[in-house]
Design a protein around this motif. Sequence first.
Motif, PDB file in Angstrom:
ATOM      1  N   ARG A   1       4.183   2.124   9.338  1.00  0.00           N
ATOM      2  CA  ARG A   1       3.353   1.069   9.937  1.00  0.00           C
ATOM      3  C   ARG A   1       3.871  -0.321   9.544  1.00  0.00           C
ATOM      4  NH1 ARG A   1      -2.394   2.885  11.197  1.00  0.00           N
ATOM      5  NH2 ARG A   1      -2.287   5.142  11.052  1.00  0.00           N
ATOM      6  N   ALA A   2       4.382  -0.438   8.314  1.00  0.00           N
ATOM      7  CA  ALA A   2       4.955  -1.720   7.884  1.00  0.00           C
ATOM      8  C   ALA A   2       6.180  -2.056   8.726  1.00  0.00           C
ATOM      9  CB  ALA A   2       5.318  -1.673   6.401  1.00  0.00           C
ATOM     10  N   VAL A   3       6.997  -1.057   9.026  1.00  0.00           N
ATOM     11  CA  VAL A   3       8.164  -1.267   9.887  1.00  0.00           C
ATOM     12  C   VAL A   3       7.702  -1.695  11.274  1.00  0.00           C
ATOM     13  CG1 VAL A   3      10.093  -0.110  11.049  1.00  0.00           C
ATOM     14  CG2 VAL A   3       9.686   0.309   8.610  1.00  0.00           C
ATOM     15  N   GLU A   4       6.742  -0.972  11.835  1.00  0.00           N
ATOM     16  CA  GLU A   4       6.228  -1.290  13.180  1.00  0.00           C
ATOM     17  C   GLU A   4       5.605  -2.680  13.234  1.00  0.00           C
ATOM     18  OE1 GLU A   4       3.457   1.810  14.169  1.00  0.00           O
ATOM     19  OE2 GLU A   4       4.988   3.369  13.991  1.00  0.00           O
ATOM     20  N   ALA A   5       5.027  -3.120  12.116  1.00  0.00           N
ATOM     21  CA  ALA A   5       4.364  -4.429  12.069  1.00  0.00           C
ATOM     22  C   ALA A   5       5.352  -5.578  11.881  1.00  0.00           C
ATOM     23  CB  ALA A   5       3.320  -4.448  10.956  1.00  0.00           C
ATOM     24  N   GLY A   6       6.638  -5.246  11.769  1.00  0.00           N
ATOM     25  CA  GLY A   6       7.645  -6.296  11.640  1.00  0.00           C
ATOM     26  C   GLY A   6       8.126  -6.530  10.230  1.00  0.00           C
ATOM     27  N   GLY A   7       8.007  -5.528   9.367  1.00  0.00           N
ATOM     28  CA  GLY A   7       8.410  -5.660   7.971  1.00  0.00           C
ATOM     29  C   GLY A   7       9.902  -5.740   7.741  1.00  0.00           C
ATOM     30  N   GLY A   8      10.703  -5.479   8.760  1.00  0.00           N
ATOM     31  CA  GLY A   8      12.150  -5.629   8.669  1.00  0.00           C
ATOM     32  C   GLY A   8      12.817  -4.682   7.689  1.00  0.00           C
ATOM     33  N   ASN A   9      13.969  -5.122   7.206  1.00  0.00           N
ATOM     34  CA  ASN A   9      14.785  -4.276   6.338  1.00  0.00           C
ATOM     35  C   ASN A   9      14.109  -3.841   5.041  1.00  0.00           C
ATOM     36  OD1 ASN A   9      16.794  -4.206   8.234  1.00  0.00           O
ATOM     37  ND2 ASN A   9      18.103  -5.704   7.212  1.00  0.00           N
ATOM     38  N   PRO A  10      13.299  -4.694   4.381  1.00  0.00           N
ATOM     39  CA  PRO A  10      12.625  -4.204   3.169  1.00  0.00           C
ATOM     40  C   PRO A  10      11.733  -2.994   3.456  1.00  0.00           C
ATOM     41  CG  PRO A  10      12.502  -6.593   3.252  1.00  0.00           C
ATOM     42  CD  PRO A  10      13.052  -6.135   4.577  1.00  0.00           C
ATOM     43  N   SER A  11      11.034  -3.025   4.582  1.00  0.00           N
ATOM     44  CA  SER A  11      10.166  -1.897   4.937  1.00  0.00           C
ATOM     45  C   SER A  11      10.984  -0.683   5.350  1.00  0.00           C
ATOM     46  CB  SER A  11       9.203  -2.294   6.054  1.00  0.00           C
ATOM     47  OG  SER A  11       8.327  -3.295   5.605  1.00  0.00           O
ATOM     48  N   LEU A  12      12.117  -0.910   6.011  1.00  0.00           N
ATOM     49  CA  LEU A  12      12.989   0.212   6.384  1.00  0.00           C
ATOM     50  C   LEU A  12      13.539   0.911   5.142  1.00  0.00           C
ATOM     51  CD1 LEU A  12      14.902  -1.331   9.410  1.00  0.00           C
ATOM     52  CD2 LEU A  12      13.495   0.748   9.462  1.00  0.00           C
ATOM     53  N   LEU A  13      13.970   0.136   4.156  1.00  0.00           N
ATOM     54  CA  LEU A  13      14.469   0.728   2.916  1.00  0.00           C
ATOM     55  C   LEU A  13      13.369   1.541   2.230  1.00  0.00           C
ATOM     56  CD1 LEU A  13      16.565   1.153   0.680  1.00  0.00           C
ATOM     57  CD2 LEU A  13      15.910  -1.082  -0.246  1.00  0.00           C
ATOM     58  N   LEU A  14      12.185   0.989   2.154  1.00  0.00           N
ATOM     59  CA  LEU A  14      11.051   1.699   1.550  1.00  0.00           C
ATOM     60  C   LEU A  14      10.758   2.996   2.302  1.00  0.00           C
ATOM     61  CD1 LEU A  14       8.643   1.802  -0.441  1.00  0.00           C
ATOM     62  CD2 LEU A  14       7.373   0.405   1.220  1.00  0.00           C
ATOM     63  N   LEU A  15      10.714   2.928   3.625  1.00  0.00           N
ATOM     64  CA  LEU A  15      10.458   4.119   4.439  1.00  0.00           C
ATOM     65  C   LEU A  15      11.532   5.172   4.206  1.00  0.00           C
ATOM     66  CD1 LEU A  15       8.933   5.691   6.620  1.00  0.00           C
ATOM     67  CD2 LEU A  15      10.223   4.379   8.335  1.00  0.00           C
ATOM     68  N   GLY A  16      12.792   4.764   4.189  1.00  0.00           N
ATOM     69  CA  GLY A  16      13.880   5.713   3.957  1.00  0.00           C
ATOM     70  C   GLY A  16      13.782   6.377   2.589  1.00  0.00           C
ATOM     71  N   GLU A  17      13.431   5.601   1.570  1.00  0.00           N
ATOM     72  CA  GLU A  17      13.273   6.171   0.223  1.00  0.00           C
ATOM     73  C   GLU A  17      12.162   7.211   0.199  1.00  0.00           C
ATOM     74  OE1 GLU A  17      14.613   2.247  -2.398  1.00  0.00           O
ATOM     75  OE2 GLU A  17      12.491   2.608  -1.983  1.00  0.00           O
ATOM     76  N   ILE A  18      11.069   6.914   0.883  1.00  0.00           N
ATOM     77  CA  ILE A  18       9.940   7.848   0.907  1.00  0.00           C
ATOM     78  C   ILE A  18      10.309   9.110   1.696  1.00  0.00           C
ATOM     79  CG2 ILE A  18       7.573   8.176   1.741  1.00  0.00           C
ATOM     80  CD1 ILE A  18       7.185   5.117   1.093  1.00  0.00           C
ATOM     81  N   GLN A  19      10.986   8.936   2.826  1.00  0.00           N
ATOM     82  CA  GLN A  19      11.427  10.100   3.609  1.00  0.00           C
ATOM     83  C   GLN A  19      12.364  10.971   2.789  1.00  0.00           C
ATOM     84  OE1 GLN A  19      12.926   7.738   6.867  1.00  0.00           O
ATOM     85  NE2 GLN A  19      11.202   8.315   8.193  1.00  0.00           N
TER      86      GLN A  19
ATOM     87  N   ALA B   1       0.835  -1.203   0.000  1.00  0.00           N
ATOM     88  CA  ALA B   1       0.000   0.000   0.000  1.00  0.00           C
ATOM     89  C   ALA B   1       0.871   1.256   0.000  1.00  0.00           C
ATOM     90  CB  ALA B   1      -0.932  -0.011   1.204  1.00  0.00           C
ATOM     91  N   ALA B   2       1.987   1.223   0.723  1.00  0.00           N
ATOM     92  CA  ALA B   2       2.900   2.369   0.743  1.00  0.00           C
ATOM     93  C   ALA B   2       3.477   2.622  -0.647  1.00  0.00           C
ATOM     94  CB  ALA B   2       4.026   2.139   1.749  1.00  0.00           C
ATOM     95  N   ARG B   3       3.843   1.554  -1.349  1.00  0.00           N
ATOM     96  CA  ARG B   3       4.358   1.717  -2.722  1.00  0.00           C
ATOM     97  C   ARG B   3       3.281   2.287  -3.649  1.00  0.00           C
ATOM     98  NH1 ARG B   3       7.215  -2.803  -1.064  1.00  0.00           N
ATOM     99  NH2 ARG B   3       5.670  -4.289  -1.807  1.00  0.00           N
TER     100      ARG B   3
ATOM    101  N   ARG C   1       1.004   9.942   2.971  1.00  0.00           N
ATOM    102  CA  ARG C   1       0.289   8.680   3.200  1.00  0.00           C
ATOM    103  C   ARG C   1       1.240   7.504   3.031  1.00  0.00           C
ATOM    104  NH1 ARG C   1      -5.176   6.968  -0.134  1.00  0.00           N
ATOM    105  NH2 ARG C   1      -5.896   5.366   1.306  1.00  0.00           N
ATOM    106  N   ALA C   2       2.098   7.574   2.022  1.00  0.00           N
ATOM    107  CA  ALA C   2       3.076   6.515   1.785  1.00  0.00           C
ATOM    108  C   ALA C   2       4.022   6.379   2.974  1.00  0.00           C
ATOM    109  CB  ALA C   2       3.862   6.799   0.504  1.00  0.00           C
ATOM    110  N   GLU C   3       4.457   7.506   3.506  1.00  0.00           N
ATOM    111  CA  GLU C   3       5.360   7.460   4.662  1.00  0.00           C
ATOM    112  C   GLU C   3       4.673   6.820   5.867  1.00  0.00           C
ATOM    113  OE1 GLU C   3       8.371  10.367   7.132  1.00  0.00           O
ATOM    114  OE2 GLU C   3       6.486  11.226   6.395  1.00  0.00           O
TER     115      GLU C   3
END
Length: 192
Positions: free
Chosen positions: A118-136, A99-101, A111-113
């Motif tokens: 939330r994906a990171v908080e839910a346990g998405g690990g490094n893939p979610s961290l990379l996505l969050l960093g790209e969006i930030q 959904a973030a993508r 909204r993406a951020e």
Amino acid sequence: VLHLPLAETLIGQVVLAELERSGLVLRDAVLALPVIRPSHPFYGEALRAGLGPIARRHHARRLADAAEAGPESGVDVLRVVAWRAAAGGRVAPDLLAQAAREARRRSEFDRAEDLAARAVEAGGGNPSLLLLGEIQNALGRFAAADTTFARVVDPVIAGGELPEDEDAASLVGLSALAMGFNRAWGLGRHAD
């Protein structure tokens, strides 16, 4: 508004035909996809107003389950996440990241951020961290992006070796590269 395949799955063709015949719903199209919608906005409002919190959660869960079970349902991933959240259950990190993508693709960066966090908080690990960093980074939140990328890269630096799994190692490499660009062009720290 429900996509026709989803409505048929949840309600059934016979009931939908009867609702259409009685003038309560109309068959329409959104982006050339068939949908069912109330024939008047008041009908949808009246239906929602008559539902208590438990019924709302139940129906939100049914909608999300049916949408995820049938890829032909044509339901937007952002809507599925909203239904999952309304149902009060846990939303899977992969679904939140998807959904973030989608929100990022639509240029809905705030909204993406939120969804990526939330994906990171839910346990998405490094893939979610990379996505969050790209969006930030895309939002110009360079310090936050640096901190996020560092959560992927710093453990590898501290441990001294890359993960053996090729996908995990690639993810660390992409995060390090993104962190380097973020520091150089976002933070102006070219020496880093």
